[in-house]
Scaffold this active site. Sequence first.
Site, short mmCIF file in Angstrom:
data_model
loop_
_atom_site.label_atom_id
_atom_site.label_comp_id
_atom_site.label_asym_id
_atom_site.label_seq_id
_atom_site.Cartn_x
_atom_site.Cartn_y
_atom_site.Cartn_z
N CYS A 83 1.11 -1.07 -0.29
CA CYS A 83 -0.28 0.42 -0.24
C CYS A 83 0.99 1.27 -0.13
CB CYS A 83 -0.74 -0.27 1.57
SG CYS A 83 -1.91 -1.62 1.33
N HIS A 92 -8.61 2.52 -1.90
CA HIS A 92 -7.78 1.82 -1.37
C HIS A 92 -7.45 1.35 -2.43
CE1 HIS A 92 -4.07 1.65 -0.19
NE2 HIS A 92 -3.59 -0.08 0.55
N CYS A 108 0.89 2.87 6.30
CA CYS A 108 0.28 1.90 6.67
C CYS A 108 1.00 0.54 5.45
CB CYS A 108 -0.23 0.79 7.78
SG CYS A 108 -1.62 0.81 7.24
#
Length: 436
Positions: A99, A392, A422
């Site tokens: 990510c 996301h 994160c």
Amino acid sequence: MSDRQQVTNAKGERIAIVAGLRTPFAKQATAFHGVSALDMGKMVVNELLARSELDPKLIEQLVYGQVVQMPAAPNIAREIVLGTGMDVSTDAYSVTRACATSFQSAVNVAESIMTGNIEIGIAGGADSSSVLPIGVSKKLAHALVDLNKARSFGQKLQIFRRLGIKDLLPVPPAVAEYSTGLSMGQTAEQMAKTYNISRADQDALAHRSHTLASETWASGHLRDEVMVAHVPPYKQFIERDNNIRENSDLSSYAKLRPAFDKKHGSVTAANSTPLTDGASAIILMSEGRAKALGYQPIGYIKSYAFTAIDVWQDMLMGPSYATPLALKRAGMELEDLTLIEMHEAFAAQTLANMQMFASKKFAEEKLGRNRAIGEIDMSKFNVLGGSLAYGHPFAATGTRLITQVCRELKRRGGGTGLATACAAGGLGAAMIVEVE
């Protein structure tokens, strides 16, 4: 040796973020159903070049990433170069850092500018959860290799006889961490329990995120950083993120059942980010080149940091480790920041990190600091809403955060901002930007 990070080239020029753009973010199998990460990447880079009126031939490097890999086009960056009118000799390579992927692509381009190898580059990332690499079972894969080497019909028949019906079924992409077998949702549940984060607090953060994102869209603030995406076969288009709950009602969040721990859990679909499709990109230049070309940068990179922790317990604590390092490298403290953008993978993960920012015990035991990172001022935190609302697309989130915090700082007359996330694998990323 100084702890300060010098994010400049040999001439002392800063690294300018000249422009940023993203597609609207769409929930899996909706507006971008059937559109690959590569196509979305080409879409956003093309539009970014057009809006900035930058000659594609001036781009010296493109670093781009994706998390859900496309076997047919493993080097997405090179394919974007070939599909957007850039010079065929443009340096292009792909990265992946879960990510935090487009944080990594942005830093790679910035470091190329810092070393003097280039003066202009593009960074970003794209992911599709709707166009997935569907695999085959290990047994079938083994058989297909053997079939390729078999010479006689009898040998081929013998290979087929080793296979059962279940061996022929498609294998969807893994959603669990390779080394632990835990999904991100299970990790979020771990964190909710470790840090005693209530379901009510998680739902409240999600409600806040959706409410602020809805207000932000209504204000028109995102119009210049989100393109209208025309989807093949070009009979429809998407102009805004489609995950945002308009008129979000906090009481409705309590109606959903836990998604990962059915009996005792608190993480639900409503307080988690959904699987999302989308792409984003930024243009980076040396300060001098940006000025020579007549650009007014939306921001400058002041510092950055990447960290890693153990993956077995509470691995989504990346912001709590990367942020103090980025602050130290910038010569700053948390209270010096004007705005804070933290990736909201899950409400539980976000709240756990916020809690540890304020914890002196965490700072002493985990960071070797004699004081807490600092308590987050909510008037500075994710003021436009966060990933819980926007969605996301894994590799696109980093440059979404960077662009969004820079443009909001610009609207407010300047200042410094933190973008942090994160990532799977226990990874963390943080970048501090300054805006004039």
